[in-house]
Design an enzyme around this catalytic site. Sequence first.
Site, PDB file in Angstrom:
ATOM      1  N   VAL A  11       0.826  -1.206   0.000  1.00 52.31           N
ATOM      2  CA  VAL A  11       0.000   0.000   0.000  1.00 52.31           C
ATOM      3  C   VAL A  11       0.864   1.261   0.000  1.00 52.31           C
ATOM      4  O   VAL A  11       0.625   2.191  -0.777  1.00 52.31           O
ATOM      5  CB  VAL A  11      -0.958  -0.023   1.215  1.00 52.31           C
ATOM      6  CG1 VAL A  11      -1.688   1.300   1.344  1.00 52.31           C
ATOM      7  CG2 VAL A  11      -1.948  -1.168   1.063  1.00 52.31           C
ATOM      8  N   GLU A 150      -7.482   3.134   1.862  1.00 55.77           N
ATOM      9  CA  GLU A 150      -7.162   2.698   0.493  1.00 55.77           C
ATOM     10  C   GLU A 150      -8.145   1.609   0.080  1.00 55.77           C
ATOM     11  O   GLU A 150      -8.667   0.903   0.926  1.00 55.77           O
ATOM     12  CB  GLU A 150      -5.715   2.186   0.436  1.00 55.77           C
ATOM     13  CG  GLU A 150      -5.330   1.147   1.503  1.00 55.77           C
ATOM     14  CD  GLU A 150      -5.686  -0.277   1.164  1.00 55.77           C
ATOM     15  OE1 GLU A 150      -5.954  -0.556  -0.009  1.00 55.77           O
ATOM     16  OE2 GLU A 150      -5.686  -1.116   2.097  1.00 55.77           O
ATOM     17  N   GLU A 154      -4.473  -5.956  -4.642  1.00 53.18           N
ATOM     18  CA  GLU A 154      -3.151  -6.398  -5.078  1.00 53.18           C
ATOM     19  C   GLU A 154      -3.299  -6.983  -6.480  1.00 53.18           C
ATOM     20  O   GLU A 154      -4.296  -7.628  -6.792  1.00 53.18           O
ATOM     21  CB  GLU A 154      -2.580  -7.432  -4.094  1.00 53.18           C
ATOM     22  CG  GLU A 154      -2.159  -6.763  -2.802  1.00 53.18           C
ATOM     23  CD  GLU A 154      -1.592  -7.738  -1.784  1.00 53.18           C
ATOM     24  OE1 GLU A 154      -1.041  -8.778  -2.176  1.00 53.18           O
ATOM     25  OE2 GLU A 154      -1.728  -7.449  -0.583  1.00 53.18           O
ATOM     26  N   CYS A 262      -6.142  -8.612   3.384  1.00 55.26           N
ATOM     27  CA  CYS A 262      -7.213  -7.701   3.811  1.00 55.26           C
ATOM     28  C   CYS A 262      -8.515  -8.385   4.238  1.00 55.26           C
ATOM     29  O   CYS A 262      -8.926  -8.236   5.387  1.00 55.26           O
ATOM     30  CB  CYS A 262      -7.492  -6.691   2.706  1.00 55.26           C
ATOM     31  SG  CYS A 262      -6.139  -5.519   2.549  1.00 55.26           S
TER      32      CYS A 262
HETATM   33  C1  UDX Z   1      -0.794  -2.427   5.230  1.00 57.18           C
HETATM   34  C2  UDX Z   1      -1.896  -2.949   6.162  1.00 57.18           C
HETATM   35  O1  UDX Z   1      -1.623  -4.272   6.580  1.00 57.18           O
HETATM   36  C3  UDX Z   1      -3.255  -2.857   5.571  1.00 57.18           C
HETATM   37  O2  UDX Z   1      -4.239  -3.168   6.509  1.00 57.18           O
HETATM   38  C4  UDX Z   1      -3.520  -1.486   5.140  1.00 57.18           C
HETATM   39  O3  UDX Z   1      -4.753  -1.376   4.507  1.00 57.18           O
HETATM   40  C5  UDX Z   1      -2.389  -0.920   4.335  1.00 57.18           C
HETATM   41  O4  UDX Z   1      -1.127  -1.132   4.918  1.00 57.18           O
HETATM   42  P1  UDX Z   1       0.683  -3.591   3.353  1.00 57.18           P
HETATM   43  O5  UDX Z   1       1.175  -2.411   2.579  1.00 57.18           O
HETATM   44  O6  UDX Z   1       0.416  -4.839   2.593  1.00 57.18           O
HETATM   45  O7  UDX Z   1      -0.701  -3.244   4.084  1.00 57.18           O
HETATM   46  O8  UDX Z   1       1.667  -3.839   4.607  1.00 57.18           O
HETATM   47  P2  UDX Z   1       3.101  -4.507   4.651  1.00 57.18           P
HETATM   48  O9  UDX Z   1       3.429  -5.161   3.355  1.00 57.18           O
HETATM   49  O10 UDX Z   1       3.152  -5.240   5.943  1.00 57.18           O
HETATM   50  O11 UDX Z   1       4.088  -3.246   4.741  1.00 57.18           O
HETATM   51  C6  UDX Z   1       4.201  -2.411   5.835  1.00 57.18           C
HETATM   52  C7  UDX Z   1       5.595  -1.755   5.838  1.00 57.18           C
HETATM   53  O12 UDX Z   1       5.662  -0.822   6.920  1.00 57.18           O
HETATM   54  C8  UDX Z   1       6.747  -2.740   6.037  1.00 57.18           C
HETATM   55  O13 UDX Z   1       7.692  -2.600   4.996  1.00 57.18           O
HETATM   56  C9  UDX Z   1       7.352  -2.331   7.399  1.00 57.18           C
HETATM   57  O14 UDX Z   1       8.747  -2.499   7.459  1.00 57.18           O
HETATM   58  C10 UDX Z   1       6.965  -0.854   7.494  1.00 57.18           C
HETATM   59  N1  UDX Z   1       6.913  -0.273   8.838  1.00 57.18           N
HETATM   60  C11 UDX Z   1       6.224  -0.857   9.838  1.00 57.18           C
HETATM   61  C12 UDX Z   1       7.569   0.943   9.082  1.00 57.18           C
HETATM   62  O15 UDX Z   1       8.215   1.490   8.191  1.00 57.18           O
HETATM   63  N2  UDX Z   1       7.492   1.524  10.308  1.00 57.18           N
HETATM   64  C13 UDX Z   1       6.821   0.959  11.347  1.00 57.18           C
HETATM   65  O16 UDX Z   1       6.775   1.526  12.446  1.00 57.18           O
HETATM   66  C14 UDX Z   1       6.149  -0.281  11.089  1.00 57.18           C
HETATM   67  C1  UDX Z   2      -9.196  -6.312  -1.275  1.00 54.64           C
HETATM   68  C2  UDX Z   2     -10.200  -5.248  -1.741  1.00 54.64           C
HETATM   69  O1  UDX Z   2     -10.754  -5.622  -2.997  1.00 54.64           O
HETATM   70  C3  UDX Z   2      -9.557  -3.901  -1.808  1.00 54.64           C
HETATM   71  O2  UDX Z   2     -10.505  -2.893  -2.157  1.00 54.64           O
HETATM   72  C4  UDX Z   2      -8.973  -3.595  -0.445  1.00 54.64           C
HETATM   73  O3  UDX Z   2      -8.391  -2.345  -0.378  1.00 54.64           O
HETATM   74  C5  UDX Z   2      -7.979  -4.659  -0.041  1.00 54.64           C
HETATM   75  O4  UDX Z   2      -8.628  -5.919  -0.046  1.00 54.64           O
HETATM   76  P1  UDX Z   2      -7.233  -7.733  -2.387  1.00 54.64           P
HETATM   77  O5  UDX Z   2      -7.313  -8.536  -1.136  1.00 54.64           O
HETATM   78  O6  UDX Z   2      -5.901  -7.245  -2.821  1.00 54.64           O
HETATM   79  O7  UDX Z   2      -8.182  -6.441  -2.266  1.00 54.64           O
HETATM   80  O8  UDX Z   2      -7.805  -8.601  -3.610  1.00 54.64           O
HETATM   81  P2  UDX Z   2      -9.288  -8.975  -4.130  1.00 54.64           P
HETATM   82  O9  UDX Z   2      -9.261  -8.897  -5.597  1.00 54.64           O
HETATM   83  O10 UDX Z   2     -10.332  -8.195  -3.435  1.00 54.64           O
HETATM   84  O11 UDX Z   2      -9.403 -10.518  -3.727  1.00 54.64           O
HETATM   85  C6  UDX Z   2      -9.480 -10.938  -2.376  1.00 54.64           C
HETATM   86  C7  UDX Z   2      -9.744 -12.432  -2.315  1.00 54.64           C
HETATM   87  O12 UDX Z   2     -11.073 -12.730  -2.732  1.00 54.64           O
HETATM   88  C8  UDX Z   2      -8.820 -13.281  -3.195  1.00 54.64           C
HETATM   89  O13 UDX Z   2      -8.453 -14.457  -2.505  1.00 54.64           O
HETATM   90  C9  UDX Z   2      -9.681 -13.611  -4.398  1.00 54.64           C
HETATM   91  O14 UDX Z   2      -9.297 -14.812  -5.035  1.00 54.64           O
HETATM   92  C10 UDX Z   2     -11.044 -13.739  -3.744  1.00 54.64           C
HETATM   93  N1  UDX Z   2     -12.154 -13.495  -4.679  1.00 54.64           N
HETATM   94  C11 UDX Z   2     -12.338 -12.258  -5.219  1.00 54.64           C
HETATM   95  C12 UDX Z   2     -13.035 -14.541  -4.985  1.00 54.64           C
HETATM   96  O15 UDX Z   2     -12.887 -15.669  -4.500  1.00 54.64           O
HETATM   97  N2  UDX Z   2     -14.077 -14.278  -5.825  1.00 54.64           N
HETATM   98  C13 UDX Z   2     -14.297 -13.056  -6.373  1.00 54.64           C
HETATM   99  O16 UDX Z   2     -15.287 -12.900  -7.127  1.00 54.64           O
HETATM  100  C14 UDX Z   2     -13.396 -12.000  -6.067  1.00 54.64           C
END
Ligand code: UDX
Ligand code: UDX
Length: 447
Positions: A11, A150, A154, A262
């Site tokens: 994100v 957001e 993904e 998520c």
């Molecule tokens: C995260 C959340 O899990 C999700 O719920 C939200 O909607 C968006 O942010 P994601 O980007 O997938 O999603 O998280 P992740 O891949 O775990 O990355 C977080 C990053 O933050 C890591 O690279 C970690 O090192 C960094 N971090 C964490 C900092 O830089 N400072 C901190 O204090 C903690």
């Molecule tokens: C989701 C939300 O869509 C996004 O808006 C939010 O910010 C983060 O979480 P993401 O988890 O990255 O995004 O992927 P998404 O395409 O939503 O799929 C989530 C899961 O649901 C996957 O395991 C996918 O395979 C499953 N899925 C999705 C189904 O099984 N059927 C569907 O019709 C759609």
Amino acid sequence: MEVAVIGAGYVGLTTAACLASHENSVTCIDTDGARVAALNAGRMPIYEPGLDVVIEKAAKAGRLRFTTDVATNVRSADIVFLAVGTPSAADGGVDLSQIEAAAASIGPHLKSRAVVVIKSTVPPGTAQRVSAILQTRASADGVTVVSNPEFLREGSALKDCQHPDRIVIGSFDDHGAAMMRKLYSPFGARNVPFVMTTPANAELIKYAANAFLAMKIGFINDIADLCEKIGGDVGDVARGIGLDARIGTAFLQAGPGYGGSCFPKDTRGLAHAGKAHGAPQPLVELVIERNENRMRKIARRVLDALRIKDSESTARRQARVAIFGLAFKPETDDMRDAPSLTVISMLQKEGVTVSAHDPHAMANARALLDDVELCTCPYEAAKDADAIVLLTEWSSFRALDIGRLAGTMRGQSFFDYRNAFKPNEILAHGLDYFGVGRPAQVHAPAE
Ligand code: UDX
Ligand code: UDX
């Protein structure tokens, strides 16, 4: 504008790249030095289509930097995004320690009237909590907190960021709202609707959106089970209901259950928040339970098919299953809460040998899976397998030579848990077809 983004995960990186491509000057800050070093060397720590190109372009133009240094870079920022992880806590609630640590770390360095934006998905009340942290930590005046969730998927995160359905801004005051409107003015010019509201509403909008989408998937998965019993086809049913504009065709694809970073954690987070505030969310609680059961049910279905085929009592101990697709969805390397993890662990518990292939998740798989033969291609994974179980609908799987797969297998079961193939495409090569929400099609046993 001068923007800092704390967190260089899926994100944070996408948000930083998107804002930098709109002429903002962006610094992305992460505590993970190795991650920052990789980004500065032009290497992507995650797989997200197209993101590398946008990052490279913005970095070359001097609009995007990566660093571990909070103090220097937060000082000049008009807006500081928090995009750190918010995983589930052991009690089903949300672990906000990364958000709290990030808020505490930026506090002393914020400039006067800086806007701190919570991008991570957090329970209602978190903006209030971050405000309280900043009140004690921030030395500057007029610092305000905004919730701006957001909605990135993904695999298509960049597109979702560049072409959002809506922009939700939850602000305590006019200053926060005005700064966010200014930041997002290129989107306003394209008529993207803005939802201007309170932080608590914005936080709940994110949870409710994800829970509703998860519920749609849970609903169609239950309908798929019924289709299998009545000889129906869930694809036709989904299309038939989805064309009703009140329902919509999206998120009605039956499969092995939703996974990812998520839906599983956000549905749990909403259920937990409901209980904590005395307004339980039984529908969402059931969606969570059904989804977890579904992944176990898939493994059970595979085990049952293997047992039926073999009369020897030791058959299950010798059985081999090839898993096609480990990531929770295509176009990502992310395996967080992926159905593959549950399915593989259940098969292994029953003594089944598991081989697997995924086009992009192999590095993550190596770190997460024990005793799985990770193969460089699907044909290698299928060698001597009794069954193939397709769990992620990567488009490259559609191009597979099924005859070649069938030739290398020992057994003849093909579980297509994404309905990626038409049954006949599989049956034509002597394999038995088990799809989702369609009747299984099995060849008559040889005399
Ligand atoms: C995260 C959340 O899990 C999700 O719920 C939200 O909607 C968006 O942010 P994601 O980007 O997938 O999603 O998280 P992740 O891949 O775990 O990355 C977080 C990053 O933050 C890591 O690279 C970690 O090192 C960094 N971090 C964490 C900092 O830089 N400072 C901190 O204090 C903690
Ligand atoms: C989701 C939300 O869509 C996004 O808006 C939010 O910010 C983060 O979480 P993401 O988890 O990255 O995004 O992927 P998404 O395409 O939503 O799929 C989530 C899961 O649901 C996957 O395991 C996918 O395979 C499953 N899925 C999705 C189904 O099984 N059927 C569907 O019709 C759609």
